[in-house]
Write a protein that holds these residues in place. Sequence first.
Motif, PDB file in Angstrom:
ATOM      1  N   GLY A 271     -30.314  23.845  15.846  1.00 55.26           N
ATOM      2  CA  GLY A 271     -30.766  22.676  15.111  1.00 55.26           C
ATOM      3  C   GLY A 271     -30.623  21.425  15.957  1.00 55.26           C
ATOM      4  N   TYR A 272     -31.173  20.317  15.464  1.00 53.81           N
ATOM      5  CA  TYR A 272     -31.179  19.063  16.213  1.00 53.81           C
ATOM      6  C   TYR A 272     -30.710  17.930  15.312  1.00 53.81           C
ATOM      7  CZ  TYR A 272     -34.166  22.126  18.926  1.00 53.81           C
ATOM      8  OH  TYR A 272     -34.658  23.211  19.618  1.00 53.81           O
ATOM      9  N   GLY A 273     -29.609  17.296  15.699  1.00 53.85           N
ATOM     10  CA  GLY A 273     -29.020  16.241  14.901  1.00 53.85           C
ATOM     11  C   GLY A 273     -27.922  16.767  14.007  1.00 53.85           C
ATOM     12  N   ALA A 274     -26.857  15.973  13.819  1.00 55.15           N
ATOM     13  CA  ALA A 274     -25.677  16.438  13.088  1.00 55.15           C
ATOM     14  C   ALA A 274     -25.994  16.839  11.651  1.00 55.15           C
ATOM     15  CB  ALA A 274     -24.607  15.345  13.107  1.00 55.15           C
TER      16      ALA A 274
ATOM     17  N   ALA B 295     -21.370   7.263  -1.298  1.00 53.41           N
ATOM     18  CA  ALA B 295     -20.859   7.190   0.074  1.00 53.41           C
ATOM     19  C   ALA B 295     -20.765   8.543   0.756  1.00 53.41           C
ATOM     20  CB  ALA B 295     -19.478   6.520   0.090  1.00 53.41           C
ATOM     21  N   LEU B 296     -20.626   9.630  -0.001  1.00 52.95           N
ATOM     22  CA  LEU B 296     -20.321  10.941   0.584  1.00 52.95           C
ATOM     23  C   LEU B 296     -21.415  11.962   0.267  1.00 52.95           C
ATOM     24  CD1 LEU B 296     -18.324  12.850   2.041  1.00 52.95           C
ATOM     25  CD2 LEU B 296     -17.279  13.292  -0.206  1.00 52.95           C
ATOM     26  N   THR B 297     -21.904  12.618   1.317  1.00 50.05           N
ATOM     27  CA  THR B 297     -22.859  13.717   1.186  1.00 50.05           C
ATOM     28  C   THR B 297     -22.281  14.952   1.865  1.00 50.05           C
ATOM     29  OG1 THR B 297     -24.757  12.207   1.182  1.00 50.05           O
ATOM     30  CG2 THR B 297     -25.190  14.518   1.710  1.00 50.05           C
ATOM     31  N   LEU B 298     -22.345  16.097   1.192  1.00 45.13           N
ATOM     32  CA  LEU B 298     -21.801  17.346   1.712  1.00 45.13           C
ATOM     33  C   LEU B 298     -22.941  18.308   2.065  1.00 45.13           C
ATOM     34  CD1 LEU B 298     -18.991  17.896  -0.943  1.00 45.13           C
ATOM     35  CD2 LEU B 298     -18.796  16.765   1.290  1.00 45.13           C
ATOM     36  N   ARG B 299     -22.715  19.141   3.087  1.00 50.29           N
ATOM     37  CA  ARG B 299     -23.743  20.076   3.543  1.00 50.29           C
ATOM     38  C   ARG B 299     -23.120  21.422   3.898  1.00 50.29           C
ATOM     39  NH1 ARG B 299     -24.708  15.210   6.146  1.00 50.29           N
ATOM     40  NH2 ARG B 299     -26.615  14.165   5.419  1.00 50.29           N
TER      41      ARG B 299
ATOM     42  N   GLY C 280     -20.894  20.528   6.887  1.00 49.14           N
ATOM     43  CA  GLY C 280     -20.898  19.161   7.398  1.00 49.14           C
ATOM     44  C   GLY C 280     -20.857  18.143   6.286  1.00 49.14           C
ATOM     45  N   PHE C 281     -20.812  16.886   6.676  1.00 47.44           N
ATOM     46  CA  PHE C 281     -20.781  15.789   5.698  1.00 47.44           C
ATOM     47  C   PHE C 281     -21.282  14.514   6.351  1.00 47.44           C
ATOM     48  CE2 PHE C 281     -16.825  15.260   7.982  1.00 47.44           C
ATOM     49  CZ  PHE C 281     -16.670  13.876   8.057  1.00 47.44           C
ATOM     50  N   SER C 282     -21.625  13.533   5.521  1.00 46.12           N
ATOM     51  CA  SER C 282     -21.922  12.167   5.944  1.00 46.12           C
ATOM     52  C   SER C 282     -21.105  11.216   5.096  1.00 46.12           C
ATOM     53  CB  SER C 282     -23.413  11.841   5.799  1.00 46.12           C
ATOM     54  OG  SER C 282     -24.192  12.578   6.699  1.00 46.12           O
TER      55      SER C 282
ATOM     56  N   PHE D 246     -20.263  17.845  11.640  1.00 45.01           N
ATOM     57  CA  PHE D 246     -20.513  19.219  11.226  1.00 45.01           C
ATOM     58  C   PHE D 246     -19.687  20.169  12.085  1.00 45.01           C
ATOM     59  CE2 PHE D 246     -23.076  19.121  14.968  1.00 45.01           C
ATOM     60  CZ  PHE D 246     -23.096  20.435  15.424  1.00 45.01           C
ATOM     61  N   TYR D 247     -19.549  21.381  11.590  1.00 40.79           N
ATOM     62  CA  TYR D 247     -18.956  22.475  12.351  1.00 40.79           C
ATOM     63  C   TYR D 247     -19.839  23.699  12.161  1.00 40.79           C
ATOM     64  CZ  TYR D 247     -16.041  26.490  13.484  1.00 40.79           C
ATOM     65  OH  TYR D 247     -15.586  27.677  14.002  1.00 40.79           O
ATOM     66  N   ALA D 248     -20.110  24.413  13.254  1.00 36.22           N
ATOM     67  CA  ALA D 248     -20.908  25.638  13.196  1.00 36.22           C
ATOM     68  C   ALA D 248     -20.177  26.742  13.941  1.00 36.22           C
ATOM     69  CB  ALA D 248     -22.285  25.405  13.812  1.00 36.22           C
ATOM     70  N   HIS D 249     -20.210  27.924  13.358  1.00 32.02           N
ATOM     71  CA  HIS D 249     -19.633  29.100  14.014  1.00 32.02           C
ATOM     72  C   HIS D 249     -20.695  30.175  14.115  1.00 32.02           C
ATOM     73  CE1 HIS D 249     -16.811  32.132  15.319  1.00 32.02           C
ATOM     74  NE2 HIS D 249     -17.214  32.931  14.344  1.00 32.02           N
ATOM     75  N   ALA D 250     -20.946  30.651  15.346  1.00 27.67           N
ATOM     76  CA  ALA D 250     -21.824  31.790  15.570  1.00 27.67           C
ATOM     77  C   ALA D 250     -20.935  33.019  15.724  1.00 27.67           C
ATOM     78  CB  ALA D 250     -22.674  31.585  16.811  1.00 27.67           C
ATOM     79  N   PHE D 251     -21.035  33.928  14.783  1.00 25.16           N
ATOM     80  CA  PHE D 251     -20.157  35.087  14.750  1.00 25.16           C
ATOM     81  C   PHE D 251     -20.367  35.959  15.994  1.00 25.16           C
ATOM     82  CE2 PHE D 251     -20.583  33.718  10.389  1.00 25.16           C
ATOM     83  CZ  PHE D 251     -19.286  33.821   9.905  1.00 25.16           C
TER      84      PHE D 251
END
Length: 416
Positions: free
Chosen positions: A31-34, A325-329, A361-363, A375-380
């Motif tokens: 992906g592109y962008g947090a 103020a807070l968005t979750l993803r 992730g969040f904003s 954000f945090y991403a884990h590729a298993f």
Amino acid sequence: MTRHLFSPLLPLLAAAFPLAAHATNGYFSHGYGARSEGVAGVGIALPQDGLAGAANPAGTALLDDRLDVGLDLFRPRRGATIEGNGAGLDGRYDGDGRRLFAIPSIGWVQRLDERWSAGVAVYGNGGMNTSYDRSPYSAFGVTGRSGVNLEQLFVSPSLAWRATPTQTLGVAVNLAYQRFSADGLGPFTAASSSPANVSGRGTDTSTGAGLRLGWLWQPAPEWRLGATWSSRIHGRFDKYRGLFADEGRFYIPANWGLGVAFDPAPGWTLAADYQVIEYSGVGAVANPIERLAAGRPLGSDGGPGFGWRDVKVLKAGIVQRWSPALTLRAGFSRATQAVPASQTFFNVLAPGVVQNHLTAGFSWATGERTEWSAFYAHAFGKTVRGRQSVPAGFGGGEADVRLSEDILGASWTWRF
């Protein structure tokens, strides 16, 4: 003409904008962008920040004027195991000579009037790195490290047009800068059409240009549908024309995708993308190693490559606006396997085998015009076990390749 106009500028930008090698969906970024990376890379029908044009240039028309500056920290764990080899290559090898990579990005969007918007996205499109301090080819006399490093920088100016109140069209010019280096591949020179141009030639660079087209349709206020297509981009590494098929040609593959986003309730968005990366259209990547036995040496026209298949990716994500103020993803993606079991020996150098990503992730809005996203991403971890993978000329046996990844990123937003 666009390529020649911008070619002198891309190396200058790359010098000030450090590149990094990373492999997720094959060797493309997930992906592109947090914000997009927080939902597993979804973005074709879900533009969220100034990097939206990297996924679908039509998406810039749905954004306010803004600047987004981000940085990802990428940590891959890659390696290989060789067994049953008659030339003495058996062993477990760690390709993590370099452990951490920094991947910056910049996105800008400006609304020109009620129907036209412009943007620029600067980002790492993809790459691959292996660094074996203990060479898998030491039995063939390699005394130093072995590995490769591929990096791709994209600068994508875009323009979006609201053709109707519900339909948006977009176009971006993908200006691509690639660089590549390889070391410790001496054993492959005997199988090359240009033995002096296989390994240890330093860093070579390539520039090219292509188009990305995009479309967005909003048939109802809560629904958005999108489509995007990106052309193949020409590239060539002359210093490694004895390694890559077709005398060093290393194109960036065409790719396309479809997306959907749906708002089931106020403050909630569900979205999904389907993406296809056409690695089969690039001989240096797709041609199988068996062509060596058919009398086609490395670097020759139609010569051997890494044997990769096309990668098809399904991504799904959820966005929840918890408060003003807070968005979750959160998100999950699954890709098909690029590397067949019969092609693992050459892919000791390029083990782009991960398939599943889990992200969150969040904003957080820190002011009327400013916002932070993370954000945090884990590729298993994934291992592809070789099957009739090591050619007889290299001692036979099997090579298994493995990869897992962790990505942590953040971005800062300024709204004009």
